[in-house]
Design a protein around this motif. Structure first.
Motif, PDB file in Angstrom:
ATOM      1  N   HIS A  51     -19.391 -50.887  -4.768  1.00 52.75           N
ATOM      2  CA  HIS A  51     -20.007 -51.962  -5.542  1.00 52.75           C
ATOM      3  C   HIS A  51     -21.030 -51.429  -6.545  1.00 52.75           C
ATOM      4  CE1 HIS A  51     -18.076 -54.651  -2.717  1.00 52.75           C
ATOM      5  NE2 HIS A  51     -18.669 -54.012  -1.723  1.00 52.75           N
ATOM      6  N   ASP A  52     -20.947 -50.129  -6.872  1.00 53.99           N
ATOM      7  CA  ASP A  52     -21.908 -49.482  -7.774  1.00 53.99           C
ATOM      8  C   ASP A  52     -23.341 -49.653  -7.284  1.00 53.99           C
ATOM      9  OD1 ASP A  52     -20.098 -48.323  -9.557  1.00 53.99           O
ATOM     10  OD2 ASP A  52     -20.009 -50.121 -10.793  1.00 53.99           O
ATOM     11  N   GLU A  53     -23.505 -49.437  -5.986  1.00 55.74           N
ATOM     12  CA  GLU A  53     -24.832 -49.475  -5.370  1.00 55.74           C
ATOM     13  C   GLU A  53     -25.132 -48.100  -4.791  1.00 55.74           C
ATOM     14  OE1 GLU A  53     -25.033 -54.050  -3.725  1.00 55.74           O
ATOM     15  OE2 GLU A  53     -23.890 -52.577  -2.557  1.00 55.74           O
ATOM     16  N   VAL A  54     -26.420 -47.808  -4.698  1.00 54.67           N
ATOM     17  CA  VAL A  54     -26.869 -46.544  -4.141  1.00 54.67           C
ATOM     18  C   VAL A  54     -27.711 -46.810  -2.898  1.00 54.67           C
ATOM     19  CG1 VAL A  54     -28.909 -46.447  -5.658  1.00 54.67           C
ATOM     20  CG2 VAL A  54     -27.974 -44.325  -4.686  1.00 54.67           C
ATOM     21  N   LEU A  55     -27.566 -45.942  -1.902  1.00 50.98           N
ATOM     22  CA  LEU A  55     -28.278 -46.060  -0.634  1.00 50.98           C
ATOM     23  C   LEU A  55     -29.663 -45.431  -0.779  1.00 50.98           C
ATOM     24  CD1 LEU A  55     -28.065 -46.832   2.398  1.00 50.98           C
ATOM     25  CD2 LEU A  55     -27.192 -44.506   2.787  1.00 50.98           C
ATOM     26  N   LEU A  56     -30.709 -46.256  -0.611  1.00 45.30           N
ATOM     27  CA  LEU A  56     -32.081 -45.771  -0.748  1.00 45.30           C
ATOM     28  C   LEU A  56     -32.912 -46.183   0.458  1.00 45.30           C
ATOM     29  CD1 LEU A  56     -32.734 -46.686  -4.498  1.00 45.30           C
ATOM     30  CD2 LEU A  56     -32.115 -44.445  -3.563  1.00 45.30           C
ATOM     31  N   ILE A  57     -33.965 -45.430   0.681  1.00 45.44           N
ATOM     32  CA  ILE A  57     -34.928 -45.809   1.713  1.00 45.44           C
ATOM     33  C   ILE A  57     -36.199 -46.296   1.017  1.00 45.44           C
ATOM     34  CG2 ILE A  57     -33.975 -44.270   3.461  1.00 45.44           C
ATOM     35  CD1 ILE A  57     -36.226 -42.309   2.918  1.00 45.44           C
ATOM     36  N   LEU A 122     -23.765 -35.554  -3.912  1.00 45.31           N
ATOM     37  CA  LEU A 122     -23.300 -36.903  -4.199  1.00 45.31           C
ATOM     38  C   LEU A 122     -22.166 -37.253  -3.252  1.00 45.31           C
ATOM     39  CD1 LEU A 122     -23.291 -39.397  -6.156  1.00 45.31           C
ATOM     40  CD2 LEU A 122     -21.549 -38.164  -7.463  1.00 45.31           C
ATOM     41  N   ALA A 123     -22.236 -38.442  -2.664  1.00 47.69           N
ATOM     42  CA  ALA A 123     -21.147 -38.997  -1.856  1.00 47.69           C
ATOM     43  C   ALA A 123     -20.793 -40.351  -2.437  1.00 47.69           C
ATOM     44  CB  ALA A 123     -21.567 -39.148  -0.396  1.00 47.69           C
ATOM     45  N   GLU A 124     -19.518 -40.646  -2.502  1.00 47.72           N
ATOM     46  CA  GLU A 124     -19.085 -41.917  -3.085  1.00 47.72           C
ATOM     47  C   GLU A 124     -18.603 -42.912  -2.037  1.00 47.72           C
ATOM     48  OE1 GLU A 124     -17.990 -40.825  -7.528  1.00 47.72           O
ATOM     49  OE2 GLU A 124     -16.639 -39.840  -6.093  1.00 47.72           O
ATOM     50  N   THR A 125     -18.787 -42.542  -0.779  1.00 47.37           N
ATOM     51  CA  THR A 125     -18.497 -43.446   0.335  1.00 47.37           C
ATOM     52  C   THR A 125     -19.459 -43.125   1.471  1.00 47.37           C
ATOM     53  OG1 THR A 125     -16.894 -41.941   1.367  1.00 47.37           O
ATOM     54  CG2 THR A 125     -16.020 -43.566  -0.203  1.00 47.37           C
ATOM     55  N   LEU A 146     -26.913 -49.770  -9.075  1.00 45.10           N
ATOM     56  CA  LEU A 146     -27.220 -48.730 -10.051  1.00 45.10           C
ATOM     57  C   LEU A 146     -27.799 -49.318 -11.340  1.00 45.10           C
ATOM     58  CD1 LEU A 146     -24.109 -46.388  -9.699  1.00 45.10           C
ATOM     59  CD2 LEU A 146     -26.470 -45.856  -9.047  1.00 45.10           C
ATOM     60  N   ALA A 147     -27.334 -50.492 -11.724  1.00 44.27           N
ATOM     61  CA  ALA A 147     -27.802 -51.120 -12.958  1.00 44.27           C
ATOM     62  C   ALA A 147     -29.296 -51.458 -12.902  1.00 44.27           C
ATOM     63  CB  ALA A 147     -26.993 -52.381 -13.248  1.00 44.27           C
ATOM     64  N   LYS A 148     -29.875 -51.582 -11.699  1.00 37.67           N
ATOM     65  CA  LYS A 148     -31.305 -51.897 -11.569  1.00 37.67           C
ATOM     66  C   LYS A 148     -32.201 -50.663 -11.648  1.00 37.67           C
ATOM     67  CE  LYS A 148     -32.878 -54.988  -8.818  1.00 37.67           C
ATOM     68  NZ  LYS A 148     -33.287 -55.752  -7.625  1.00 37.67           N
ATOM     69  N   MET A 169     -28.695 -38.706 -12.848  1.00 40.80           N
ATOM     70  CA  MET A 169     -27.477 -37.882 -12.935  1.00 40.80           C
ATOM     71  C   MET A 169     -26.280 -38.644 -12.364  1.00 40.80           C
ATOM     72  SD  MET A 169     -27.926 -34.545 -13.984  1.00 40.80           S
ATOM     73  CE  MET A 169     -26.737 -33.616 -13.060  1.00 40.80           C
ATOM     74  N   ALA A 170     -26.460 -39.269 -11.212  1.00 41.78           N
ATOM     75  CA  ALA A 170     -25.361 -40.002 -10.583  1.00 41.78           C
ATOM     76  C   ALA A 170     -24.967 -41.207 -11.422  1.00 41.78           C
ATOM     77  CB  ALA A 170     -25.754 -40.438  -9.171  1.00 41.78           C
ATOM     78  N   ALA A 171     -25.938 -41.935 -11.939  1.00 39.44           N
ATOM     79  CA  ALA A 171     -25.638 -43.106 -12.771  1.00 39.44           C
ATOM     80  C   ALA A 171     -24.886 -42.686 -14.032  1.00 39.44           C
ATOM     81  CB  ALA A 171     -26.935 -43.843 -13.133  1.00 39.44           C
ATOM     82  N   ARG A 172     -25.298 -41.587 -14.617  1.00 38.54           N
ATOM     83  CA  ARG A 172     -24.614 -41.092 -15.825  1.00 38.54           C
ATOM     84  C   ARG A 172     -23.163 -40.752 -15.523  1.00 38.54           C
ATOM     85  NH1 ARG A 172     -24.452 -35.644 -18.356  1.00 38.54           N
ATOM     86  NH2 ARG A 172     -23.804 -35.988 -20.495  1.00 38.54           N
ATOM     87  N   GLU A 173     -22.938 -40.085 -14.392  1.00 40.79           N
ATOM     88  CA  GLU A 173     -21.566 -39.725 -14.000  1.00 40.79           C
ATOM     89  C   GLU A 173     -20.698 -40.968 -13.797  1.00 40.79           C
ATOM     90  OE1 GLU A 173     -20.740 -36.988 -10.910  1.00 40.79           O
ATOM     91  OE2 GLU A 173     -22.102 -35.465 -11.704  1.00 40.79           O
ATOM     92  N   HIS A 174     -21.340 -42.072 -13.413  1.00 40.49           N
ATOM     93  CA  HIS A 174     -20.600 -43.305 -13.141  1.00 40.49           C
ATOM     94  C   HIS A 174     -20.640 -44.281 -14.322  1.00 40.49           C
ATOM     95  CE1 HIS A 174     -19.174 -42.835  -9.026  1.00 40.49           C
ATOM     96  NE2 HIS A 174     -20.101 -41.908  -8.993  1.00 40.49           N
ATOM     97  N   GLY A 175     -21.122 -43.801 -15.448  1.00 39.42           N
ATOM     98  CA  GLY A 175     -21.113 -44.623 -16.661  1.00 39.42           C
ATOM     99  C   GLY A 175     -22.049 -45.801 -16.644  1.00 39.42           C
ATOM    100  N   VAL A 176     -23.102 -45.730 -15.849  1.00 39.15           N
ATOM    101  CA  VAL A 176     -24.072 -46.837 -15.763  1.00 39.15           C
ATOM    102  C   VAL A 176     -25.280 -46.497 -16.596  1.00 39.15           C
ATOM    103  CG1 VAL A 176     -25.525 -48.184 -14.210  1.00 39.15           C
ATOM    104  CG2 VAL A 176     -23.264 -47.462 -13.479  1.00 39.15           C
TER     105      VAL A 176
END
Length: 176
Positions: A51-57, A122-125, A146-148, A169-176
């Protein structure tokens, strides 16, 4: 201008930090004492989902008395591969097991003061395996769009240099 180190001495050491003073000479002959800190190398992961989300704490850093989002990250144990440390830290801090990890970036945060480096993957799952085993690391774990990220960085909800660099870097790779 290269700084030439004549000697260094220990000022303080424990299992987490090694504070040192180096006697350095500049090219023009000036000498000065420069303090620096040796810290264990670190490893972390940017974990994405479908869903173009990143896991953060979300955690409090008492040193700056601030709450911020961070990627899961921690020290690389002796004889541990950085990629294994990134996977372990992600599981411990989030309760999610990252899918296949691939190298994303390397950084040396504050290389004028700290002698340390970070290996970021980077992990995509990811698979949810339970509650974080290191529950004291964060207040909660969140999947953040990622858009936020630009807004969160601008609003100082993400301030750590390594976290910012890795997320961008990750957002750039995913075109966000």
């Amino acid at each position: 201008m290269k700084w030439h180190v004549h000697s260094e001495r220990e000022l303080y050491r424990d299992r987490w930090v090694d504070l040192r003073c180096a006697d350095v000479e500049l090219d023009d002959g000036r000498r000065l004492d420069h303090r620096f800190i040796n810290v264990q190398a670190g490893a972390g992961a940017v974990v994405l989902n479908d869903h173009d989300e990143v896991l953060l704490i979300w955690r409090h850093r008492f040193i700056t008395n601030a709450w911020n989002y961070e990627i899961p990250m921690g020290a690389i144990e002796p004889a541990e591969a950085p990629i294994a440390a990134a996977a372990r830290e992600t599981e411990e801090e989030t309760g999610w097991r990252p899918g296949p990890l691939r190298f994303l970036m390397y950084d040396e945060p504050m290389n004028g003061l700290l002698n340390t480096c970070n290996h970021i993957y980077l992990a995509e799952t990811a698979d949810h395996i339970g509650s974080p085993s290191e529950g004291f690391e964060s207040d909660h774990v969140a999947w953040v769009p990622l858009a936020k990220l630009p807004d969160l960085i601008r609003d100082r909800q993400i301030v750590g240099g390594t976290t910012i660099a890795a997320l961008l870097m990750a957002a750039r790779e995913h075109g966000v």
